[in-house]
Write a protein that holds these residues in place. Structure first.
Motif, PDB file in Angstrom:
ATOM      1  N   PHE A 110      29.431  -5.656 -14.509  1.00  0.00           N
ATOM      2  CA  PHE A 110      28.180  -6.172 -13.958  1.00  0.00           C
ATOM      3  C   PHE A 110      27.730  -7.455 -14.666  1.00  0.00           C
ATOM      4  CE2 PHE A 110      28.255  -1.549 -13.322  1.00  0.00           C
ATOM      5  CZ  PHE A 110      28.442  -1.568 -11.945  1.00  0.00           C
ATOM      6  N   ILE A 111      28.267  -7.688 -15.853  1.00  0.00           N
ATOM      7  CA  ILE A 111      28.057  -8.997 -16.490  1.00  0.00           C
ATOM      8  C   ILE A 111      28.822 -10.048 -15.689  1.00  0.00           C
ATOM      9  CG2 ILE A 111      28.319 -10.329 -18.606  1.00  0.00           C
ATOM     10  CD1 ILE A 111      26.381  -7.928 -18.799  1.00  0.00           C
ATOM     11  N   ARG A 112      30.053  -9.699 -15.310  1.00  0.00           N
ATOM     12  CA  ARG A 112      30.853 -10.628 -14.511  1.00  0.00           C
ATOM     13  C   ARG A 112      30.250 -10.815 -13.114  1.00  0.00           C
ATOM     14  NH1 ARG A 112      34.505  -7.282 -17.049  1.00  0.00           N
ATOM     15  NH2 ARG A 112      35.208  -6.190 -15.166  1.00  0.00           N
ATOM     16  N   LEU A 113      29.654  -9.744 -12.587  1.00  0.00           N
ATOM     17  CA  LEU A 113      29.000  -9.848 -11.280  1.00  0.00           C
ATOM     18  C   LEU A 113      27.834 -10.835 -11.348  1.00  0.00           C
ATOM     19  CD1 LEU A 113      28.788  -8.792  -8.353  1.00  0.00           C
ATOM     20  CD2 LEU A 113      27.201  -7.043  -9.216  1.00  0.00           C
ATOM     21  N   ALA A 114      27.048 -10.765 -12.419  1.00  0.00           N
ATOM     22  CA  ALA A 114      25.913 -11.681 -12.582  1.00  0.00           C
ATOM     23  C   ALA A 114      26.376 -13.121 -12.704  1.00  0.00           C
ATOM     24  CB  ALA A 114      25.096 -11.284 -13.812  1.00  0.00           C
ATOM     25  N   LEU A 115      27.443 -13.333 -13.468  1.00  0.00           N
ATOM     26  CA  LEU A 115      27.970 -14.693 -13.659  1.00  0.00           C
ATOM     27  C   LEU A 115      28.623 -15.235 -12.394  1.00  0.00           C
ATOM     28  CD1 LEU A 115      29.495 -14.288 -17.233  1.00  0.00           C
ATOM     29  CD2 LEU A 115      27.662 -15.883 -16.595  1.00  0.00           C
ATOM     30  N   SER A 116      28.944 -14.355 -11.454  1.00  0.00           N
ATOM     31  CA  SER A 116      29.633 -14.780 -10.235  1.00  0.00           C
ATOM     32  C   SER A 116      28.744 -14.817  -8.999  1.00  0.00           C
ATOM     33  CB  SER A 116      30.822 -13.844  -9.960  1.00  0.00           C
ATOM     34  OG  SER A 116      31.699 -13.789 -11.063  1.00  0.00           O
ATOM     35  N   THR A 117      27.507 -14.332  -9.142  1.00  0.00           N
ATOM     36  CA  THR A 117      26.602 -14.297  -7.979  1.00  0.00           C
ATOM     37  C   THR A 117      25.210 -14.818  -8.276  1.00  0.00           C
ATOM     38  OG1 THR A 117      25.863 -12.040  -8.495  1.00  0.00           O
ATOM     39  CG2 THR A 117      27.797 -12.279  -7.037  1.00  0.00           C
ATOM     40  N   GLY A 118      24.828 -14.880  -9.557  1.00  0.00           N
ATOM     41  CA  GLY A 118      23.472 -15.311  -9.902  1.00  0.00           C
ATOM     42  C   GLY A 118      22.425 -14.251  -9.652  1.00  0.00           C
ATOM     43  N   MET A 119      22.813 -12.990  -9.523  1.00  0.00           N
ATOM     44  CA  MET A 119      21.844 -11.921  -9.252  1.00  0.00           C
ATOM     45  C   MET A 119      20.982 -11.646 -10.477  1.00  0.00           C
ATOM     46  SD  MET A 119      24.247  -9.279  -7.086  1.00  0.00           S
ATOM     47  CE  MET A 119      22.973  -8.024  -6.932  1.00  0.00           C
ATOM     48  N   ARG A 120      19.738 -11.265 -10.241  1.00  0.00           N
ATOM     49  CA  ARG A 120      18.812 -10.899 -11.306  1.00  0.00           C
ATOM     50  C   ARG A 120      19.127  -9.481 -11.774  1.00  0.00           C
ATOM     51  NH1 ARG A 120      15.845 -13.250  -7.143  1.00  0.00           N
ATOM     52  NH2 ARG A 120      14.726 -15.182  -7.672  1.00  0.00           N
ATOM     53  N   ILE A 121      18.617  -9.131 -12.957  1.00  0.00           N
ATOM     54  CA  ILE A 121      18.928  -7.818 -13.525  1.00  0.00           C
ATOM     55  C   ILE A 121      18.384  -6.695 -12.659  1.00  0.00           C
ATOM     56  CG2 ILE A 121      16.875  -7.774 -15.033  1.00  0.00           C
ATOM     57  CD1 ILE A 121      18.683  -6.397 -17.141  1.00  0.00           C
ATOM     58  N   GLY A 122      17.169  -6.845 -12.116  1.00  0.00           N
ATOM     59  CA  GLY A 122      16.591  -5.815 -11.263  1.00  0.00           C
ATOM     60  C   GLY A 122      17.356  -5.632  -9.969  1.00  0.00           C
ATOM     61  N   GLU A 123      17.942  -6.731  -9.477  1.00  0.00           N
ATOM     62  CA  GLU A 123      18.740  -6.666  -8.251  1.00  0.00           C
ATOM     63  C   GLU A 123      20.072  -5.959  -8.495  1.00  0.00           C
ATOM     64  OE1 GLU A 123      17.029 -10.855  -6.336  1.00  0.00           O
ATOM     65  OE2 GLU A 123      18.933 -10.827  -7.424  1.00  0.00           O
ATOM     66  N   ILE A 124      20.635  -6.161  -9.666  1.00  0.00           N
ATOM     67  CA  ILE A 124      21.928  -5.539  -9.978  1.00  0.00           C
ATOM     68  C   ILE A 124      21.767  -4.030 -10.155  1.00  0.00           C
ATOM     69  CG2 ILE A 124      23.701  -5.339 -11.764  1.00  0.00           C
ATOM     70  CD1 ILE A 124      23.645  -8.348 -12.055  1.00  0.00           C
ATOM     71  N   VAL A 125      20.795  -3.608 -10.967  1.00  0.00           N
ATOM     72  CA  VAL A 125      20.633  -2.171 -11.197  1.00  0.00           C
ATOM     73  C   VAL A 125      20.078  -1.467  -9.954  1.00  0.00           C
ATOM     74  CG1 VAL A 125      20.386  -2.400 -13.689  1.00  0.00           C
ATOM     75  CG2 VAL A 125      18.345  -2.493 -12.245  1.00  0.00           C
ATOM     76  N   GLY A 126      19.486  -2.216  -9.026  1.00  0.00           N
ATOM     77  CA  GLY A 126      18.991  -1.631  -7.789  1.00  0.00           C
ATOM     78  C   GLY A 126      20.018  -1.620  -6.670  1.00  0.00           C
ATOM     79  N   LEU A 127      21.215  -2.099  -6.966  1.00  0.00           N
ATOM     80  CA  LEU A 127      22.275  -2.195  -5.955  1.00  0.00           C
ATOM     81  C   LEU A 127      22.806  -0.807  -5.593  1.00  0.00           C
ATOM     82  CD1 LEU A 127      23.884  -4.490  -4.510  1.00  0.00           C
ATOM     83  CD2 LEU A 127      25.569  -4.313  -6.360  1.00  0.00           C
ATOM     84  N   ARG A 128      23.007  -0.596  -4.300  1.00  0.00           N
ATOM     85  CA  ARG A 128      23.573   0.658  -3.805  1.00  0.00           C
ATOM     86  C   ARG A 128      24.902   0.361  -3.102  1.00  0.00           C
ATOM     87  NH1 ARG A 128      19.346   4.522  -3.824  1.00  0.00           N
ATOM     88  NH2 ARG A 128      20.622   5.902  -2.529  1.00  0.00           N
ATOM     89  N   TRP A 129      25.752   1.371  -3.006  1.00  0.00           N
ATOM     90  CA  TRP A 129      27.059   1.163  -2.388  1.00  0.00           C
ATOM     91  C   TRP A 129      26.925   0.756  -0.922  1.00  0.00           C
ATOM     92  CZ3 TRP A 129      30.918   0.062  -5.216  1.00  0.00           C
ATOM     93  CH2 TRP A 129      31.095   0.644  -6.457  1.00  0.00           C
ATOM     94  N   ASP A 130      25.863   1.188  -0.278  1.00  0.00           N
ATOM     95  CA  ASP A 130      25.638   0.787   1.115  1.00  0.00           C
ATOM     96  C   ASP A 130      25.364  -0.704   1.242  1.00  0.00           C
ATOM     97  OD1 ASP A 130      25.972   3.373   1.928  1.00  0.00           O
ATOM     98  OD2 ASP A 130      23.830   3.843   2.079  1.00  0.00           O
ATOM     99  N   ASP A 131      25.048  -1.354   0.124  1.00  0.00           N
ATOM    100  CA  ASP A 131      24.748  -2.788   0.149  1.00  0.00           C
ATOM    101  C   ASP A 131      25.999  -3.662   0.050  1.00  0.00           C
ATOM    102  OD1 ASP A 131      22.017  -2.204   0.200  1.00  0.00           O
ATOM    103  OD2 ASP A 131      21.908  -2.091  -1.984  1.00  0.00           O
TER     104      ASP A 131
END
Length: 408
Positions: A198-219
């Motif tokens: 999820f560190i790599r996900l943030a560096l590759s998408t620019g997502m905020r921390i709240g958006e990452i931990v709020g992510l669901r598989w349906d998304d």
């Protein structure tokens, strides 16, 4: 002694310490009779909220403009107007501004006596004595402006005194960005840790921390390689004035925050591997595992809150031998690399979820200046170059026309 508000009932403190709220309802259309309603609360703040709720439910009478102080209007406005219309996190902020700052300092001032000079002095004290940041004062002002604008709509006051106030100048926030070398170190180290994906996900998408931990598989659409940002998970303070917090699932703070982000193959592969990790967790935990549908989970399937996830991030950062960077710096790092790689600014703005391209341009103006300079260098081959010299050694510059400059 309780103060009677015109049509809004009374609040009195009993000998046992409880606050009693009394309100008289409007006449029943069928019988013509009024009903007296009583409720009890442990604190005056709770009593004010109860009175607002009762007024909405039972009373048809409007408060007279001169009967309300700011301290009486603001809790009423919070419950009746703010709570149903703003995001929960915004409401929590508003409630804190009202309880901690506005009511203690200006609560006794009648609405129709509040003037811009009162607010100007109030903001100055907050800036100089309480050391509030200009950004915080700006947010506080926005809350008060909204509350008073509602009072204007209800003709309780003729105009909004907030309109004539000059706010302290906000300093541009410094943007912290990892260098390319630091980014490589962090990504390499992240491969050794459970939540490194999820560190790599943030560096590759620019997502905020709240958006990452709020992510669901349906998304996540693995077929089309698209990630949808639809919700956030944050720990917010409660609104009872105590130092308690609660996890809250909300939506991104703007409609642009609800967005889709294309994913490249490496991220898709990372997420597929993480799903296998979750499956292994479920097999180990057996009945103790809870399938919550969240992407970022602990060994028992429960979502990870931002504070805990931030702790994991800091450990990875230290293990990589890097200085401290906030998690938000990963978002800025993504934007920086995107600009350096020549990504279209409009596309970048959409991926980041900014309200408009102008905000992206303002935020990363210094990077765009460098990018513009490099781009302009590509134009220089079209510009006429120094070509020949006169016999006496003076330069002759070729003009934009086909003929040479005439001799002087």
């Amino acid at each position: 002694m309780a103060r009677r508000l015109n049509g809004e009932g009374t609040i009195r403190q009993r000998k046992d310490g409880l606050y009693e709220v009394r309100i008289t309802s409007k006449p029943d259309p069928a019988t013509g009779k009024k009903q007296r309603i009583s409720r009890y609360a442990k604190t005056r703040e709770q009593a004010l909220k109860i009175r607002s709720e009762l007024q909405l439910q039972y009373s048809g009478d409007a408060a007279a403009p001169t009967s309300l102080t700011l301290g009486e209007w603001l809790p009423h406005w919070l419950e009746l107007y703010a709570r149903p219309s703003v995001r929960h996190s915004t409401y929590v902020s508003y409630e804190g501004y009202v309880r901690k700052h506005l009511v203690p300092a200006l609560g006794a001032v009648p609405l129709d006596k509040l003037v811009p000079a009162d607010l100007q002095r109030f903001y100055l004290r907050k800036l100089q004595e309480d050391r509030l940041a200009p950004k915080t004062i700006s947010n506080l002002h926005a809350c008060l402006h909204r509350a008073l604008q509602q009072a204007v709509k209800e003709q309780m006051i003729p105009s909004n005194p907030c309109d004539a106030v000059d706010l302290p100048r906000k300093e541009a926030a410094e943007i912290s960005v990892l260098t390319r070398e630091q980014q490589v170190k962090l990504m390499q180290e992240s491969c050794r840790h459970r939540y490194g994906v999820f560190i790599r996900l943030a560096l590759s998408t620019g997502m905020r921390i709240g958006e990452i931990v709020g992510l669901r598989w349906d998304d996540i659409d693995f077929t089309n390689r698209i990630l949808f940002v639809r919700s956030t998970l944050n720990r917010l303070p409660t609104v009872d004035g105590e130092s308690k917090t609660q996890l809250f699932v909300g939506s991104p703070k703007t409609k642009n925050g609800r967005r889709s982000i294309p994913l490249f193959d490496a991220i898709i592969s990372d997420l597929a591997d993480w799903r296998k990790t979750q499956e292994a967790d479920a097999q180990l935990a057996q009945s103790a595992y809870e399938n919550t549908g969240y992407v970022v989970t602990n060994e028992f399937g429960k979502p990870i809150e931002p504070r805990t996830f931030r702790d994991h991030y800091i450990r990875i950062l230290k293990a990589a031998g890097l200085p401290h960077f906030t998690f938000h710096a990963l978002r800025h790092t993504f934007a920086t690399r995107a600009i350096e790689q020549g990504m279209d600014v409009k596309a970048l703005s959409k991926i980041l979820g900014h309200a408009n391209v102008g905000f992206t341009l303002d935020t990363y103006a210094h990077l765009l200046d460098d990018h513009k300079r490099e781009s302009m260098m590509l134009m220089q081959e079209l510009y006429p170059q120094p070509a020949t010299q006169k016999p006496e050694g003076k330069l002759i510059y070729l003009p934009f026309t086909a003929r040479n400059i005439a001799k002087e």
